[in-house]
Design a protein around this motif. Structure first.
Motif, PDB file in Angstrom:
ATOM      1  N   GLY A  30       0.851  -1.308   0.050  1.00 36.72           N
ATOM      2  CA  GLY A  30      -0.106  -0.015  -0.100  1.00 36.72           C
ATOM      3  C   GLY A  30       0.828   1.268   0.004  1.00 36.72           C
ATOM      4  N   MET A  31       1.956   1.260   0.512  1.00 33.97           N
ATOM      5  CA  MET A  31       2.840   2.423   0.815  1.00 33.97           C
ATOM      6  C   MET A  31       3.178   3.028  -0.684  1.00 33.97           C
ATOM      7  N   GLY A  32       3.258   2.221  -1.673  1.00 35.56           N
ATOM      8  CA  GLY A  32       3.907   2.605  -2.889  1.00 35.56           C
ATOM      9  C   GLY A  32       2.687   3.315  -3.884  1.00 35.56           C
ATOM     10  N   ARG A  33       1.610   3.106  -3.214  1.00 34.47           N
ATOM     11  CA  ARG A  33       0.570   3.772  -4.086  1.00 34.47           C
ATOM     12  C   ARG A  33      -0.008   4.913  -3.373  1.00 34.47           C
ATOM     13  N   ILE A  34       0.475   5.401  -2.507  1.00 36.57           N
ATOM     14  CA  ILE A  34       0.087   6.844  -1.806  1.00 36.57           C
ATOM     15  C   ILE A  34       0.539   7.896  -2.443  1.00 36.57           C
ATOM     16  N   ASP A  35      -0.489   8.853  -3.063  1.00 36.54           N
ATOM     17  CA  ASP A  35      -0.118  10.027  -3.628  1.00 36.54           C
ATOM     18  C   ASP A  35       0.779  11.037  -3.017  1.00 36.54           C
ATOM     19  N   ALA A  79      -4.396   8.059   4.011  1.00 38.12           N
ATOM     20  CA  ALA A  79      -3.925   7.097   3.275  1.00 38.12           C
ATOM     21  C   ALA A  79      -4.413   5.471   3.994  1.00 38.12           C
ATOM     22  N   PRO A  80      -4.753   4.658   3.261  1.00 37.46           N
ATOM     23  CA  PRO A  80      -5.142   3.344   4.120  1.00 37.46           C
ATOM     24  C   PRO A  80      -4.266   2.768   5.185  1.00 37.46           C
ATOM     25  N   VAL A  81      -2.881   2.807   4.724  1.00 38.73           N
ATOM     26  CA  VAL A  81      -2.007   2.211   5.679  1.00 38.73           C
ATOM     27  C   VAL A  81      -1.870   2.902   6.846  1.00 38.73           C
ATOM     28  N   PHE A  82      -1.906   4.518   6.967  1.00 39.49           N
ATOM     29  CA  PHE A  82      -1.918   5.174   8.158  1.00 39.49           C
ATOM     30  C   PHE A  82      -3.194   4.924   8.909  1.00 39.49           C
ATOM     31  N   ARG A  83      -4.222   5.121   8.221  1.00 39.13           N
ATOM     32  CA  ARG A  83      -5.731   4.821   8.895  1.00 39.13           C
ATOM     33  C   ARG A  83      -5.642   3.532   9.709  1.00 39.13           C
ATOM     34  N   ARG A  84      -5.305   2.588   8.893  1.00 33.17           N
ATOM     35  CA  ARG A  84      -5.289   1.120   9.323  1.00 33.17           C
ATOM     36  C   ARG A  84      -4.209   1.028  10.805  1.00 33.17           C
ATOM     37  N   TRP A  85      -3.066   1.484  10.621  1.00 35.94           N
ATOM     38  CA  TRP A  85      -2.062   1.637  11.680  1.00 35.94           C
ATOM     39  C   TRP A  85      -2.929   2.268  13.094  1.00 35.94           C
ATOM     40  N   ARG A  86      -3.436   3.593  12.814  1.00 40.27           N
ATOM     41  CA  ARG A  86      -4.015   4.061  13.786  1.00 40.27           C
ATOM     42  C   ARG A  86      -5.125   3.345  14.612  1.00 40.27           C
ATOM     43  N   ALA A  87      -5.936   2.799  13.714  1.00 41.50           N
ATOM     44  CA  ALA A  87      -7.224   2.113  14.355  1.00 41.50           C
ATOM     45  C   ALA A  87      -6.750   1.025  15.203  1.00 41.50           C
ATOM     46  N   ARG A  88      -5.534   0.443  14.907  1.00 40.69           N
ATOM     47  CA  ARG A  88      -5.107  -0.796  16.035  1.00 40.69           C
ATOM     48  C   ARG A  88      -4.201  -0.211  16.962  1.00 40.69           C
ATOM     49  N   ALA A  89      -3.520   1.038  16.933  1.00 37.35           N
ATOM     50  CA  ALA A  89      -2.605   1.528  17.808  1.00 37.35           C
ATOM     51  C   ALA A  89      -3.476   2.322  19.108  1.00 37.35           C
ATOM     52  N   SER A  90      -2.671   1.912  20.282  1.00 37.92           N
ATOM     53  CA  SER A  90      -3.530   2.551  21.284  1.00 37.92           C
ATOM     54  C   SER A  90      -3.297   4.084  21.514  1.00 37.92           C
ATOM     55  N   LEU A 230       5.760  24.935  19.408  1.00 38.43           N
ATOM     56  CA  LEU A 230       5.536  25.396  17.969  1.00 38.43           C
ATOM     57  C   LEU A 230       4.401  26.602  18.057  1.00 38.43           C
ATOM     58  N   CYS A 231       4.739  27.270  16.998  1.00 43.15           N
ATOM     59  CA  CYS A 231       4.015  28.499  16.698  1.00 43.15           C
ATOM     60  C   CYS A 231       2.797  28.197  16.188  1.00 43.15           C
ATOM     61  N   ALA A 232       2.490  27.244  15.196  1.00 46.91           N
ATOM     62  CA  ALA A 232       1.417  26.847  14.755  1.00 46.91           C
ATOM     63  C   ALA A 232       0.469  25.660  15.784  1.00 46.91           C
ATOM     64  N   PRO A 233      -0.794  25.772  15.695  1.00 46.71           N
ATOM     65  CA  PRO A 233      -1.473  25.060  16.571  1.00 46.71           C
ATOM     66  C   PRO A 233      -1.315  23.374  16.138  1.00 46.71           C
ATOM     67  N   GLN A 234      -1.321  22.619  17.058  1.00 44.30           N
ATOM     68  CA  GLN A 234      -1.213  21.087  17.045  1.00 44.30           C
ATOM     69  C   GLN A 234      -2.526  20.753  16.279  1.00 44.30           C
ATOM     70  N   VAL A 235      -2.235  19.669  15.004  1.00 42.59           N
ATOM     71  CA  VAL A 235      -3.450  19.078  14.483  1.00 42.59           C
ATOM     72  C   VAL A 235      -4.234  17.969  15.161  1.00 42.59           C
ATOM     73  N   LYS A 236      -5.438  17.960  15.270  1.00 39.54           N
ATOM     74  CA  LYS A 236      -5.963  16.844  15.727  1.00 39.54           C
ATOM     75  C   LYS A 236      -6.031  15.734  14.808  1.00 39.54           C
ATOM     76  N   GLU A 237      -5.635  14.668  15.423  1.00 40.85           N
ATOM     77  CA  GLU A 237      -5.364  13.586  14.497  1.00 40.85           C
ATOM     78  C   GLU A 237      -6.670  12.991  14.272  1.00 40.85           C
ATOM     79  N   PRO A 238      -6.826  12.449  12.841  1.00 38.09           N
ATOM     80  CA  PRO A 238      -8.151  12.104  12.554  1.00 38.09           C
ATOM     81  C   PRO A 238      -8.520  10.432  12.919  1.00 38.09           C
ATOM     82  N   ALA A 239      -9.489   9.924  13.056  1.00 41.95           N
ATOM     83  CA  ALA A 239      -9.689   8.559  13.489  1.00 41.95           C
ATOM     84  C   ALA A 239      -9.160   7.735  12.522  1.00 41.95           C
TER      85      ALA A 239
END
Length: 239
Positions: A30-35, A79-90, A230-239
């Motif tokens: 999946g990594m090779g297909r991420i735009d 990207a699906p890879v990142f979403r899958r890893w977040r869903a499984r991670a604590s 950081l000067c910029a606000p922290q981004v809320k990570e998506p589910a």
């Protein structure tokens, strides 16, 4: 402007740890297909803060180099890879980085394109392929370096990761400015280790890169350890 990301994931239970171990092979498809993703590595970590040869089966990482910041934000969020890893991670945490200097190679490539940057927290990344004959001597130096960096009041964040235990190692640290980072590198066991590397030709391949920290997303150990810097606000990570 090219953007690099370091995404960290913590997996607490045994099923999740077994799952991510399998991802070291499966996620590559999946990594090779991420735009917009130009270079990437899947990495494990060491015990403690990562600066040891003993694997930590609970902490894993994805390093990415992206066409620009927009691609990096979109890819790590959707990207699906990142979403899958977040869903499984604590918990998970991503650092967004602008390359400002780089020398050396990683798997034969020069992945980072440095650009001028404004002031702000600076990150240091070192990556090396250790020659097997010198692995024990190299790792004999690491505990002293790890202890010293852990005691330095200036270091804001640190972790050790790697592609192959013992042989392919990456160290990553964040500092408030270039002066504090340079002061650490010039003295003590770190400076001694660098001299030993040069004198004894311990590495087959090495890369040294510096970045400006431009943003973060998510939490690590229950908080964002870099939000206050950081000067910029922290981004809320998506589910």
């Amino acid at each position: 402007m090219q953007t690099a990301t370091l995404s960290l994931f913590r997996f607490d239970d045994l099923p999740a740890r077994l799952w991510v171990l399998g991802q070291m092979g499966a996620a590559r498809l999946g990594m090779g297909r991420i735009d917009g993703l130009e270079f990437w590595k899947l990495c494990g970590s060491g015990t403690g803060e990562g600066f040891t040869p003993r694997p930590n089966w609970g902490v894993w990482a994805i390093l990415g180099v992206w066409r620009d910041d927009t691609a990096a934000r979109k890819g790590t969020a959707r990207a699906p890879v990142f979403r899958r890893w977040r869903a499984r991670a604590s918990e998970s945490y991503t650092l967004f980085l602008q390359p400002i200097s780089a020398r050396g190679h990683w798997s034969g490539a020069r992945p980072f394109t440095p650009q001028p940057a404004s002031d702000g927290p600076i990150a240091a990344l070192t990556r090396a392929t250790v020659k097997p004959a010198h692995a024990l001597r190299f790792w004999g130096r690491v505990p002293d370096i790890s202890a010293r960096i852990g005691q330095d009041p200036n270091v804001l964040f640190k972790i050790g990761i790697g592609e192959v235990p013992l042989l392919h190692q990456v160290t990553f640290s964040v500092w408030p400015d270039a002066d504090s980072m340079a002061a650490f590198a010039r003295r003590g066991p770190h400076a001694d280790a660098i001299r030993a590397v040069r004198d004894n030709d311990w590495f087959n391949e090495e890369l040294y890169a510096r970045f400006r920290l431009t943003g973060t997303a998510g939490r690590w150990q229950g908080t964002d350890p870099l939000a206050a810097h950081l000067c910029a606000p922290q981004v809320k990570e998506p589910a």
